[in-house]
Design a protein around this motif. Structure first.
Motif, PDB file in Angstrom:
ATOM      1  N   GLY A 155     -12.126 135.082  69.864  1.00  0.00           N
ATOM      2  CA  GLY A 155     -13.278 134.883  70.742  1.00  0.00           C
ATOM      3  C   GLY A 155     -13.191 133.562  71.491  1.00  0.00           C
ATOM      4  N   GLN A 156     -12.696 132.521  70.809  1.00  0.00           N
ATOM      5  CA  GLN A 156     -12.496 131.232  71.481  1.00  0.00           C
ATOM      6  C   GLN A 156     -11.439 131.355  72.573  1.00  0.00           C
ATOM      7  OE1 GLN A 156     -14.232 128.576  70.990  1.00  0.00           O
ATOM      8  NE2 GLN A 156     -15.141 128.763  68.961  1.00  0.00           N
ATOM      9  N   TYR A 157     -10.361 132.061  72.267  1.00  0.00           N
ATOM     10  CA  TYR A 157      -9.304 132.229  73.258  1.00  0.00           C
ATOM     11  C   TYR A 157      -9.774 133.088  74.435  1.00  0.00           C
ATOM     12  CZ  TYR A 157      -5.929 130.289  69.916  1.00  0.00           C
ATOM     13  OH  TYR A 157      -5.236 129.466  69.054  1.00  0.00           O
ATOM     14  N   GLN A 158     -10.685 134.022  74.164  1.00  0.00           N
ATOM     15  CA  GLN A 158     -11.210 134.853  75.245  1.00  0.00           C
ATOM     16  C   GLN A 158     -11.941 134.016  76.290  1.00  0.00           C
ATOM     17  OE1 GLN A 158      -9.769 137.792  75.676  1.00  0.00           O
ATOM     18  NE2 GLN A 158     -11.629 139.005  75.739  1.00  0.00           N
ATOM     19  N   MET A 159     -12.564 132.939  75.867  1.00  0.00           N
ATOM     20  CA  MET A 159     -13.293 132.082  76.800  1.00  0.00           C
ATOM     21  C   MET A 159     -12.449 130.882  77.219  1.00  0.00           C
ATOM     22  SD  MET A 159     -16.060 131.593  78.546  1.00  0.00           S
ATOM     23  CE  MET A 159     -17.199 132.759  77.789  1.00  0.00           C
ATOM     24  N   ILE A 160     -12.129 130.010  76.254  1.00  0.00           N
ATOM     25  CA  ILE A 160     -11.406 128.781  76.569  1.00  0.00           C
ATOM     26  C   ILE A 160      -9.985 129.092  77.020  1.00  0.00           C
ATOM     27  CG2 ILE A 160     -10.702 126.532  75.707  1.00  0.00           C
ATOM     28  CD1 ILE A 160     -13.711 126.933  75.838  1.00  0.00           C
ATOM     29  N   GLY A 161      -9.337 130.021  76.333  1.00  0.00           N
ATOM     30  CA  GLY A 161      -7.963 130.357  76.690  1.00  0.00           C
ATOM     31  C   GLY A 161      -7.842 130.920  78.089  1.00  0.00           C
ATOM     32  N   MET A 162      -8.780 131.797  78.465  1.00  0.00           N
ATOM     33  CA  MET A 162      -8.741 132.361  79.818  1.00  0.00           C
ATOM     34  C   MET A 162      -9.022 131.290  80.870  1.00  0.00           C
ATOM     35  SD  MET A 162      -7.801 135.500  79.593  1.00  0.00           S
ATOM     36  CE  MET A 162      -6.761 134.944  78.216  1.00  0.00           C
ATOM     37  N   LEU A 163      -9.915 130.365  80.572  1.00  0.00           N
ATOM     38  CA  LEU A 163     -10.177 129.262  81.501  1.00  0.00           C
ATOM     39  C   LEU A 163      -8.932 128.401  81.685  1.00  0.00           C
ATOM     40  CD1 LEU A 163     -13.786 128.021  80.609  1.00  0.00           C
ATOM     41  CD2 LEU A 163     -13.011 128.969  82.787  1.00  0.00           C
ATOM     42  N   ILE A 164      -8.227 128.131  80.592  1.00  0.00           N
ATOM     43  CA  ILE A 164      -6.990 127.355  80.683  1.00  0.00           C
ATOM     44  C   ILE A 164      -5.976 128.084  81.553  1.00  0.00           C
ATOM     45  CG2 ILE A 164      -4.987 126.576  79.353  1.00  0.00           C
ATOM     46  CD1 ILE A 164      -6.940 125.942  77.064  1.00  0.00           C
ATOM     47  N   LEU A 165      -5.825 129.385  81.318  1.00  0.00           N
ATOM     48  CA  LEU A 165      -4.893 130.182  82.119  1.00  0.00           C
ATOM     49  C   LEU A 165      -5.242 130.105  83.600  1.00  0.00           C
ATOM     50  CD1 LEU A 165      -2.791 132.413  82.730  1.00  0.00           C
ATOM     51  CD2 LEU A 165      -4.509 134.093  82.023  1.00  0.00           C
TER      52      LEU A 165
END
Length: 261
Positions: free
Chosen positions: A74-84
């Protein structure tokens, strides 16, 4: 494909020079460490700093290691996508705008190799970072919670990896088509806003790339789940990735004339 090896080296060196090859994995690993550690010690922290009335006791839900993996996703879904999005939205659009692409376009070049070189390197960085984060979390989950079955973790991370590949393809295809600002706006809509909407109203459809994160969590469920929707979503995602690759190559070639000289 012509020049693919040379272009891969160019993309790799560029991401080393701008430190994306280093700071992106570090961020994912930090989140991978923080998630299990925080969830393990949070009840004690809340008990020590909380100003709860005397005699009142807050019962913290008992979490399993599998729950921590899903929470980290869930963290990667938000923060990870923003980083990408923030790190790679200008992969092609910025090269057109600042004129650096001119150095490539004046030479005989296959635009398929040009686009694929970026796609391969960005996927390597994002998938490597994601897996490093999951592995870091797995280490602490095994210590602080319970051992999680290797097969379940591989199935979970493998399914989620397909979503990451899809997200990378979306960002790069948009970068070939739009300006940097347009890439950011549309990417946030597709990769962050739509999955949130899907979490509220997605019960009305079961076959979608937006479902891959949910279906990844099925790896940890003991109950039998409907696998046809999972495989159809995987198949649809693969087809969309191939389609977006072709669209990205087409727009990279079509918009080459817009490069600033």
């Amino acid at each position: 494909m012509r020049n693919l090896g040379v272009l891969l080296q160019k993309e790799w060196r560029e991401n080393v020079r701008n430190y994306k090859l280093f700071w992106i994995p570090v961020v994912f690993i930090i989140f991978g460490i923080i998630e299990p550690v925080t969830n393990h010690f949070l009840p004690q922290i809340m008990k020590s700093i909380g100003n709860m009335p005397e005699g009142m006791e807050f019962v913290w839900p008992e979490l399993r290691g599998e729950d921590i993996f899903v929470s980290l996703m869930g963290q990667y879904q938000m923060i990870g996508m923003l980083i990408l999005i923030l790190a790679f939205m200008g992969s092609i659009a910025s090269e057109r705008k600042n004129g650096t692409a001119t150095l490539l376009y004046v030479r005989p070049m296959d635009f398929g190799s040009y686009f694929l070189s970026k796609w391969i390197v960005v996927n390597a960085i994002m998938l490597g970072s994601m897996w490093a984060g999951f592995l870091a979390a797995w280490y602490y989950i095994d210590i602080l919670f319970n051992p999680v079955d290797v097969g379940e973790v591989m199935q979970f991370a493998g399914t989620y990896s397909l979503w990451v590949v899809f997200a990378v393809t979306v960002v790069l295809a948009l970068s070939a088509w739009l300006s940097t600002g347009g890439v950011a706006g549309v990417s946030i809509l597709v990769l962050i806003v739509l999955p949130v909407i899907d979490s509220f109203v997605g019960m009305y459809w079961t076959i979608s790339p937006l479902k891959l994160a949910t279906y990844a969590s099925y790896a940890f469920q003991d109950a039998l789940v409907e696998t046809s929707a999972v495989w159809l979503s995987i198949g649809l995602t693969v087809v969309l990735i191939i389609g977006l690759l072709l669209i990205g190559i087409f727009f990279a070639k079509r918009n080459a004339a817009k490069t600033t000289v």
